[in-house]
Design an enzyme around this catalytic site. Structure first.
Site, short mmCIF file in Angstrom:
data_model
loop_
_atom_site.label_atom_id
_atom_site.label_comp_id
_atom_site.label_asym_id
_atom_site.label_seq_id
_atom_site.Cartn_x
_atom_site.Cartn_y
_atom_site.Cartn_z
N HIS A 89 3.75 -12.78 -5.73
CA HIS A 89 2.66 -13.04 -4.77
C HIS A 89 2.23 -14.52 -4.80
O HIS A 89 1.03 -14.82 -4.85
CB HIS A 89 1.48 -12.13 -5.07
N ARG B 25 0.80 -1.23 0.00
CA ARG B 25 0.00 0.00 0.00
C ARG B 25 0.83 1.28 0.00
O ARG B 25 1.94 1.31 0.52
CB ARG B 25 -0.94 -0.01 1.21
N GLU C 72 6.23 -12.44 0.78
CA GLU C 72 6.45 -11.45 -0.28
C GLU C 72 7.65 -10.57 0.07
O GLU C 72 7.55 -9.67 0.88
CB GLU C 72 5.19 -10.60 -0.44
#
Length: 340
Positions: free
Chosen positions: A176, A81, A302
């Site tokens: 991912h 994010r 990740e």
């Protein structure tokens, strides 16, 4: 090394979507697709020598065209994010496509996971490449992206991300993949996990870093010693409740260097499968698939820069300049090990 490819389906625009298989002399193989430069299969042996796919995904490539969980995808331009879907470079503010409330997550609607990549075979794997124009998703810079998947006889898969830009821009890429060393469908609660990091980033309920580092000692987030994932997965801790399990950034280093460090190791005692993750990146995001349709049946590791790096001057910088390309590598090593 045996490398093969075939067209398996087409996008709505008629572009071919291919499955690529890379197999070593032991019969262990990895599979990829040019849709999102995804890693879709890791067929590796258990302690008895039986092969099984330890990546969670879809039975056919058509499923990936409708995927909303980023299964095996190459994430960019920015993994995780960025707060308020904006950042500033040289006093100019860039407004991005918000796709997570007021924030941006995993590259937004223009993310690399939703694109058909160009490809070429390498002697030991597949190279995917992509062009992203200036302004796409709100990001500055015309960029050229390469993701290399290379496999070897030691059952090691290296994932290299490379980006060139014509102006300053922020880049944070990751893969991912969703792992389950038992194979599809079973809980990952008995998997043993080791993460050699004594701190994580504190976040808000919206998963935005506050800037604080939390010490993991005497908390559910401590994996400095090998521990079953389920030991504290359902603990009554606000960070676990907000995230529906683990969805946290573990700090591997505070300053950038080219040194490859262990990001994590994962061991499943019934099958004897073990996976070790090495990276030159500064962090690893542990996600136990709480928002997946079948929670706690997979784990993501990740490797990346810290989430919301553009908002924090004390985080390792992922600002990429024309004179210095973005180039980072992660290595996944699959082994078998009998429980002692």
């Amino acid at each position: 090394m045996k490398i093969a490819h075939k067209i398996e389906t087409y996008t709505s625009d008629g572009e071919p979507v291919l499955r690529f298989t890379v197999m070593n002399s032991s019969g262990v193989y990895m599979e990829f697709t040019n849709w999102g430069a995804r890693w879709i299969t890791a067929s590796v042996p258990d302690v008895q020598g039986a092969l099984d796919n330890v990546l969670i995904g879809y039975d056919s490539l058509a499923g990936y065209l409708e995927d909303s969980y980023y299964m095996g995808a190459t994430i960019g331009r920015f993994a995780n994010r960025i707060a308020d879907a904006s950042f500033t470079i040289d006093r100019k503010t860039f407004h991005l496509e918000a796709n997570d409330g007021n924030n941006i997550n995993h590259g937004c609607f223009s993310g690399f996971h939703n694109k058909v990549w160009q490809w070429e075979e390498l002697p030991d794997g597949i190279r995917f490449s992509l062009y992203s124009p200036d302004g796409e998703g709100g990001f500055p810079g015309n960029i050229r992206v390469i993701t290399d998947y290379r496999f070897n006889e030691d059952n090691e898969l290296s994932v290299l991300h490379y980006v060139e830009t014509d102006c300053a821009t922020y880049i944070n890429m990751t893969n991912h993949a969703y792992f389950n060393l038992c194979g599809k469908g079973k809980k990952i609660t008995e998997h043993r996990l080791h993460i050699p990091a004594d701190r994580i980033l504190d976040t808000t309920p919206a998963f935005i870093p506050t800037g604080k580092r939390m010490n993991v000692k005497n908390t559910p987030f401590d994996f400095t010693s090998l521990k079953p994932i389920g030991t504290d997965l359902y603990a009554d801790h606000e960070q676990l409740l907000w995230n529906k399990g683990y969805n946290h950034c573990y700090i591997l280093k505070d300053k950038m260097s080219e040194e490859m460090l262990e990001a994590a190791s994962l061991y499943e005692p019934v099958t004897g499968r073990k996976m070790t993750v090495m990276t030159d990146l500064p962090a690893v995001l542990l996600y136990t698939a709480g928002y997946y349709e079948r929670p706690d049946t997979a784990i993501c590791l990740e490797t990346q820069f810290y989430p919301d790096t553009p908002s924090h001057s004390d985080f390792p910088s992922c600002l990429v300049l024309p004179e210095k390309a973005y180039e980072h590598c992660t290595l996944f090593h699959f082994q078998v090990q009998k429980e002692e």
